[in-house]
Design a protein around this motif. Structure first.
Motif, PDB file in Angstrom:
ATOM      1  N   ILE A   1      -1.060   1.610  -5.413  1.00  0.00           N
ATOM      2  CA  ILE A   1       0.148   2.386  -5.689  1.00  0.00           C
ATOM      3  C   ILE A   1       0.202   3.691  -4.899  1.00  0.00           C
ATOM      4  CG2 ILE A   1       1.508   3.488  -7.503  1.00  0.00           C
ATOM      5  CD1 ILE A   1       1.424   0.386  -7.572  1.00  0.00           C
ATOM      6  N   GLY A   2      -0.900   4.412  -4.822  1.00  0.00           N
ATOM      7  CA  GLY A   2      -0.901   5.665  -4.082  1.00  0.00           C
ATOM      8  C   GLY A   2      -2.163   6.461  -4.335  1.00  0.00           C
ATOM      9  N   HIS A   3      -2.614   7.192  -3.316  1.00  0.00           N
ATOM     10  CA  HIS A   3      -3.782   8.060  -3.437  1.00  0.00           C
ATOM     11  C   HIS A   3      -5.035   7.282  -3.851  1.00  0.00           C
ATOM     12  CE1 HIS A   3      -1.423  11.820  -3.030  1.00  0.00           C
ATOM     13  NE2 HIS A   3      -0.487  11.126  -3.650  1.00  0.00           N
ATOM     14  N   VAL A   4      -5.142   6.042  -3.424  1.00  0.00           N
ATOM     15  CA  VAL A   4      -6.286   5.199  -3.741  1.00  0.00           C
ATOM     16  C   VAL A   4      -7.301   5.296  -2.602  1.00  0.00           C
ATOM     17  CG1 VAL A   4      -7.029   2.838  -4.244  1.00  0.00           C
ATOM     18  CG2 VAL A   4      -4.814   3.637  -5.053  1.00  0.00           C
TER      19      VAL A   4
ATOM     20  N   LEU B   1     -17.087  -4.157   0.764  1.00  0.00           N
ATOM     21  CA  LEU B   1     -16.275  -4.268  -0.437  1.00  0.00           C
ATOM     22  C   LEU B   1     -15.389  -5.491  -0.257  1.00  0.00           C
ATOM     23  CD1 LEU B   1     -14.902  -3.238  -3.093  1.00  0.00           C
ATOM     24  CD2 LEU B   1     -13.368  -1.912  -1.614  1.00  0.00           C
ATOM     25  N   VAL B   2     -15.381  -6.383  -1.242  1.00  0.00           N
ATOM     26  CA  VAL B   2     -14.569  -7.602  -1.181  1.00  0.00           C
ATOM     27  C   VAL B   2     -13.657  -7.631  -2.403  1.00  0.00           C
ATOM     28  CG1 VAL B   2     -14.579 -10.121  -1.130  1.00  0.00           C
ATOM     29  CG2 VAL B   2     -16.363  -8.847   0.082  1.00  0.00           C
ATOM     30  N   ILE B   3     -12.362  -7.739  -2.177  1.00  0.00           N
ATOM     31  CA  ILE B   3     -11.357  -7.747  -3.242  1.00  0.00           C
ATOM     32  C   ILE B   3     -10.573  -9.049  -3.164  1.00  0.00           C
ATOM     33  CG2 ILE B   3      -9.291  -6.580  -4.130  1.00  0.00           C
ATOM     34  CD1 ILE B   3     -10.353  -3.986  -2.923  1.00  0.00           C
ATOM     35  N   GLY B   4     -10.330  -9.668  -4.322  1.00  0.00           N
ATOM     36  CA  GLY B   4      -9.587 -10.923  -4.375  1.00  0.00           C
ATOM     37  C   GLY B   4      -8.103 -10.732  -4.206  1.00  0.00           C
ATOM     38  N   GLN B   5      -7.313 -11.421  -5.020  1.00  0.00           N
ATOM     39  CA  GLN B   5      -5.867 -11.395  -4.859  1.00  0.00           C
ATOM     40  C   GLN B   5      -5.162 -10.987  -6.157  1.00  0.00           C
ATOM     41  OE1 GLN B   5      -4.816 -15.383  -3.730  1.00  0.00           O
ATOM     42  NE2 GLN B   5      -5.183 -16.231  -5.766  1.00  0.00           N
ATOM     43  N   GLY B   6      -3.954 -10.447  -5.976  1.00  0.00           N
ATOM     44  CA  GLY B   6      -3.091 -10.172  -7.121  1.00  0.00           C
ATOM     45  C   GLY B   6      -3.525  -9.036  -8.011  1.00  0.00           C
ATOM     46  N   ASN B   7      -4.337  -8.129  -7.511  1.00  0.00           N
ATOM     47  CA  ASN B   7      -4.774  -6.981  -8.303  1.00  0.00           C
ATOM     48  C   ASN B   7      -3.786  -5.818  -8.165  1.00  0.00           C
ATOM     49  OD1 ASN B   7      -7.660  -7.880  -9.070  1.00  0.00           O
ATOM     50  ND2 ASN B   7      -7.602  -8.175  -6.859  1.00  0.00           N
ATOM     51  N   VAL B   8      -3.818  -4.930  -9.154  1.00  0.00           N
ATOM     52  CA  VAL B   8      -3.030  -3.696  -9.097  1.00  0.00           C
ATOM     53  C   VAL B   8      -3.980  -2.523  -9.266  1.00  0.00           C
ATOM     54  CG1 VAL B   8      -1.227  -2.306 -10.189  1.00  0.00           C
ATOM     55  CG2 VAL B   8      -0.960  -4.793 -10.030  1.00  0.00           C
ATOM     56  N   PHE B   9      -3.910  -1.575  -8.334  1.00  0.00           N
ATOM     57  CA  PHE B   9      -4.748  -0.377  -8.363  1.00  0.00           C
ATOM     58  C   PHE B   9      -3.825   0.836  -8.423  1.00  0.00           C
ATOM     59  CE2 PHE B   9      -6.923  -3.694  -5.972  1.00  0.00           C
ATOM     60  CZ  PHE B   9      -8.140  -3.776  -6.634  1.00  0.00           C
ATOM     61  N   ARG B  10      -3.903   1.575  -9.528  1.00  0.00           N
ATOM     62  CA  ARG B  10      -3.012   2.701  -9.711  1.00  0.00           C
ATOM     63  C   ARG B  10      -3.582   3.960  -9.050  1.00  0.00           C
ATOM     64  NH1 ARG B  10       1.861   1.870 -12.508  1.00  0.00           N
ATOM     65  NH2 ARG B  10       2.044   3.963 -11.683  1.00  0.00           N
ATOM     66  N   GLU B  11      -2.922   5.089  -9.323  1.00  0.00           N
ATOM     67  CA  GLU B  11      -3.196   6.327  -8.597  1.00  0.00           C
ATOM     68  C   GLU B  11      -4.650   6.775  -8.739  1.00  0.00           C
ATOM     69  OE1 GLU B  11       1.097   6.088  -9.761  1.00  0.00           O
ATOM     70  OE2 GLU B  11      -0.813   5.774 -10.775  1.00  0.00           O
ATOM     71  N   PHE B  12      -5.239   7.173  -7.607  1.00  0.00           N
ATOM     72  CA  PHE B  12      -6.565   7.806  -7.537  1.00  0.00           C
ATOM     73  C   PHE B  12      -7.711   6.886  -7.978  1.00  0.00           C
ATOM     74  CE2 PHE B  12      -3.473  11.254  -7.908  1.00  0.00           C
ATOM     75  CZ  PHE B  12      -3.817  12.025  -6.802  1.00  0.00           C
ATOM     76  N   VAL B  13      -7.502   5.593  -7.953  1.00  0.00           N
ATOM     77  CA  VAL B  13      -8.620   4.667  -8.146  1.00  0.00           C
ATOM     78  C   VAL B  13      -9.570   4.777  -6.958  1.00  0.00           C
ATOM     79  CG1 VAL B  13      -9.239   2.204  -8.201  1.00  0.00           C
ATOM     80  CG2 VAL B  13      -7.383   3.055  -9.632  1.00  0.00           C
ATOM     81  N   THR B  14     -10.882   4.702  -7.222  1.00  0.00           N
ATOM     82  CA  THR B  14     -11.890   4.740  -6.164  1.00  0.00           C
ATOM     83  C   THR B  14     -12.768   3.499  -6.263  1.00  0.00           C
ATOM     84  OG1 THR B  14     -13.289   6.145  -7.575  1.00  0.00           O
ATOM     85  CG2 THR B  14     -11.932   7.240  -5.925  1.00  0.00           C
TER      86      THR B  14
ATOM     87  N   ILE C   1       0.859  -1.182   0.000  1.00  0.00           N
ATOM     88  CA  ILE C   1       0.000   0.000   0.000  1.00  0.00           C
ATOM     89  C   ILE C   1       0.896   1.232   0.000  1.00  0.00           C
ATOM     90  CG2 ILE C   1      -1.749   1.274   1.284  1.00  0.00           C
ATOM     91  CD1 ILE C   1      -2.647  -1.454   2.425  1.00  0.00           C
ATOM     92  N   GLY C   2       0.708   2.072  -0.992  1.00  0.00           N
ATOM     93  CA  GLY C   2       1.533   3.256  -1.132  1.00  0.00           C
ATOM     94  C   GLY C   2       1.079   4.406  -0.250  1.00  0.00           C
ATOM     95  N   PRO C   3       1.584   5.595  -0.523  1.00  0.00           N
ATOM     96  CA  PRO C   3       1.268   6.754   0.313  1.00  0.00           C
ATOM     97  C   PRO C   3      -0.101   7.345   0.014  1.00  0.00           C
ATOM     98  CG  PRO C   3       2.689   7.402  -1.478  1.00  0.00           C
ATOM     99  CD  PRO C   3       2.573   5.913  -1.571  1.00  0.00           C
ATOM    100  N   HIS C   4      -0.651   8.021   1.025  1.00  0.00           N
ATOM    101  CA  HIS C   4      -1.865   8.823   0.885  1.00  0.00           C
ATOM    102  C   HIS C   4      -3.075   8.006   0.419  1.00  0.00           C
ATOM    103  CE1 HIS C   4       0.191  12.682   1.538  1.00  0.00           C
ATOM    104  NE2 HIS C   4       1.178  12.173   0.828  1.00  0.00           N
ATOM    105  N   CYS C   5      -3.152   6.755   0.806  1.00  0.00           N
ATOM    106  CA  CYS C   5      -4.335   5.943   0.513  1.00  0.00           C
ATOM    107  C   CYS C   5      -5.295   5.987   1.699  1.00  0.00           C
ATOM    108  CB  CYS C   5      -3.938   4.498   0.240  1.00  0.00           C
ATOM    109  SG  CYS C   5      -2.890   4.263  -1.209  1.00  0.00           S
TER     110      CYS C   5
END
Length: 262
Positions: A62-65, A83-96, A43-47
């Motif tokens: 990545i950040g700001h998520v 909210l239920v999230i599985g495995q191995g996902n990538v969420f980039r900046e500012f995803v909501t 988990i990156g910064p500012h999430c």
């Protein structure tokens, strides 16, 4: 070797949150109560993480998520939703990613091995499958269902309650207000329209020439032959006798509640 979470000193973690082994948390990230984060998540910064949210192992934020926020629905009255999230996902900046609503089933669910690029938005009560790519600014309204191996290009989106079938491809800027059948390519630029099948994507996933030919034949029956939908469904039923892929397409059509994108 320690497997304890690695937490930046500026991060704020509620005592009611549960962190798995080898989790790393960046600067100024806030994790609220009733949030469960699986092993090895980065988990990156500012999430920000709000609960109830359950996250499987090996995800990267990545950040700001913003994860697990309240649904953007005026009918939401504070009921417990997830909210239920599985495995191995990538969420980039500012995803909501928003939680579900009581009237919509109560859960927003995201599968495994998806890539959600900057500014993508998944609204309340959406169901997203596995191995999808949501490009920059992809937007799903509430109650949208997305199958496996779907690619959505930048600035594209789906109207509430729409379904996007497995292996579909939405072009840049495509806005869909009806169900998109499996394997279908949707043209971009404003209101999306079917533009053939996603043959290149199918080849990359190991579909052989015979399978792709059967899907093309089904697409022509549905979209090119000029048949009423009822007659097209009859012909697809006959074609499905020799093709599991056409059966998937037909089952998708027959199970829909919204109009088919045609």
């Amino acid at each position: 070797m320690s497997h304890s979470p690695r937490i930046h000193p500026t991060a704020a973690i509620d005592p009611g949150a549960r962190l798995g082994a080898d989790v790393s948390i960046g600067a100024f990230t806030v994790i609220g109560a009733d949030v469960e984060i699986g092993d090895g998540c980065q988990i990156g910064p500012h999430c920000s993480f709000s609960g109830p949210t359950r996250i499987g192992p090996g995800n990267r934020f990545i950040g700001h998520v913003a994860v697990g926020g309240e649904p953007q629905d005026k009918k939401y009255a504070g009921e417990r939703t997830e909210l239920v999230i599985g495995q191995g996902n990538v969420f980039r900046e500012f995803v909501t990613l928003n939680r579900g609503t009581g009237g919509g089933g109560g859960i927003t669910r995201i599968g495994d091995d998806n890539w959600m690029l900057a500014y993508a938005h998944v609204a309340h009560d959406c169901i997203v499958g596995n191995h999808c790519v949501f490009s920059n600014n992809t937007t799903l309204a509430g109650h949208v269902t997305v199958g496996d191996w779907v690619i959505i290009s930048g600035f594209a989106g789906a109207h509430q309650f729409c379904r996007i079938g497995a292996h579909a491809f939405l072009g840049m800027g495509a806005l869909v207000n009806g169900d998109v059948p499996p394997y279908t390519m949707v043209g971009g630029n404003s209101l999306g329209r079917p533009r053939g099948i996603n043959s290149e994507g199918l080849k990359r996933r190991g579909f052989d020439a015979e399978r792709i030919a059967a899907i093309k034949r089904a697409y022509r029956t549905l979209y090119v032959a000029g048949l009423p939908l009822a007659e097209a469904r009859e012909q697809l039923a006959a074609q499905a006798q020799g093709s599991d892929d056409v059966r998937l397409l037909l089952d998708f059509i027959e199970s829909g509640e919204r109009p088919l994108l045609r």
